[in-house]
Design an enzyme around this catalytic site. Structure first.
Site, PDB file in Angstrom:
ATOM      1  N   HIS A 165      -3.545  -5.621   2.622  1.00  0.00           N
ATOM      2  CA  HIS A 165      -3.117  -5.781   4.007  1.00  0.00           C
ATOM      3  C   HIS A 165      -3.686  -7.125   4.466  1.00  0.00           C
ATOM      4  O   HIS A 165      -4.289  -7.849   3.700  1.00  0.00           O
ATOM      5  CB  HIS A 165      -3.713  -4.671   4.880  1.00  0.00           C
TER       6      HIS A 165
ATOM      7  N   CYS B 240       0.793  -1.228   0.000  1.00  0.00           N
ATOM      8  CA  CYS B 240       0.000   0.000   0.000  1.00  0.00           C
ATOM      9  C   CYS B 240       0.834   1.293   0.000  1.00  0.00           C
ATOM     10  O   CYS B 240       1.335   1.682  -1.049  1.00  0.00           O
ATOM     11  CB  CYS B 240      -0.994  -0.053   1.159  1.00  0.00           C
TER      12      CYS B 240
HETATM   13  N1  GLN Z   1      -2.222   6.804   2.619  1.00  0.00           N
HETATM   14  C1  GLN Z   1      -2.373   6.021   1.427  1.00  0.00           C
HETATM   15  C2  GLN Z   1      -3.758   6.059   0.866  1.00  0.00           C
HETATM   16  O1  GLN Z   1      -4.697   6.384   1.531  1.00  0.00           O
HETATM   17  C3  GLN Z   1      -1.945   4.591   1.728  1.00  0.00           C
HETATM   18  C4  GLN Z   1      -2.858   3.907   2.724  1.00  0.00           C
HETATM   19  C5  GLN Z   1      -2.390   2.556   3.174  1.00  0.00           C
HETATM   20  O2  GLN Z   1      -1.191   2.261   3.221  1.00  0.00           O
HETATM   21  N2  GLN Z   1      -3.354   1.719   3.555  1.00  0.00           N
HETATM   22  O3  GLN Z   1      -3.953   5.747  -0.294  1.00  0.00           O
END
Ligand code: GLN
Length: 247
Positions: A196, A95
């Protein structure tokens, strides 16, 4: 004895939804096979490591704020990470980590965070904060050489575009973009994904792909990993997939 050396970057700041667990899973699956696994941590106040001495570099996911906090430091690591990657070190990115190795991440407030530009994709967040890609996701993948459906959980505002070689096609969920068809980024020595979970706990094939890659690169010849008892993992995944794909 075989040994895998891992550099876990920014574990103190990029660790959403159990991402740190991915390294525990790699460690466990190595231990069960008598493979030694060394996991070093790197963060903003650590001395600059020798990135090329690692078999695997891992970066988890994080909120926009954490991504901003580490971005300057990440730029200092650029050359080291790039030469390690070109030398064959495996990059596993979740992510926020996935986003920051592309060209840039434009967050929901319009702040542009430069990425390392190792890959040609870029990410722009939906300006409407409520429009996030949230929920369970199922992908159909072929990267192991077989068709494998994998599961995870996504929560991102970022929309990642210009991905030439995605990890898989989306059977349920969003993936790289809202309502999208593809998810993640894949190269022989790169797996980048929005999943995740931690995603390795749910999908043993991904861990074993990474472990096998690292050992084969060291040995210069093909390696067959001793199979582990993955009945529980596979049963859990089967239940999730049938629940999610039920119309
Ligand atoms: N902050 C980033 C987004 O919202 C990544 C989020 C994350 O790692 N879950 O896209």
């Amino acid at each position: 004895m075989n040994k895998i050396k891992i550099l876990h970057m920014y574990a103190d700041m990029l660790d959403l939804y159990g991402d740190g667990g991915n390294m525990e899973i790699i460690g466990y699956r190595c231990k069960m096979r008598g493979i030694e696994c060394i996991i070093d941590k790197y963060s903003v106040d650590s001395p600059m490591p020798d990135f090329s001495s690692y078999d695997l570099i891992y970066i988890g996911g994080g909120a926009d704020l954490e991504q901003q906090h580490i971005s300057e430091n990440l730029q200092k690591c650029r050359d080291g990470i790039e030469s390690a990657y070109k030398n064959g070190t495996f990059l596993f990115l979740i992510c926020g980590g996935y986003q920051l190795l592309g060209k840039y991440y434009l967050d929901a407030d319009g702040n542009k965070i430069s990425g390392l530009g190792l890959f040609g994709y870029y990410t722009e967040a939906e300006p409407n904060r409520r429009k996030r890609c949230i929920g369970n996701i199922v992908l159909r993948t072929e990267f192991t050489g077989k068709t494998v459906d994998i599961v995870g959980f996504e929560n991102h505002g970022g929309q990642t575009r210009n991905v030439k070689t995605p990890l898989g096609s989306v059977l349920c969920g969003h993936g790289n973009c809202t309502g999208g068809t593809h998810e993640g980024y894949f190269e022989k020595n790169v797996i980048a994904t929005y999943m995740h979970g931690p995603c390795l706990a749910k999908n043993p094939e991904i861990s074993d792909y990474i472990i096998k890659y690292c050992l084969e690169r060291q040995n210069g010849s093909s390696v067959t990993l001793r199979p582990l008892d993955d009945r529980l993992e596979n049963d859990c995944r089967r239940v999730m997939i049938s629940r999610l794909l039920k119309k």
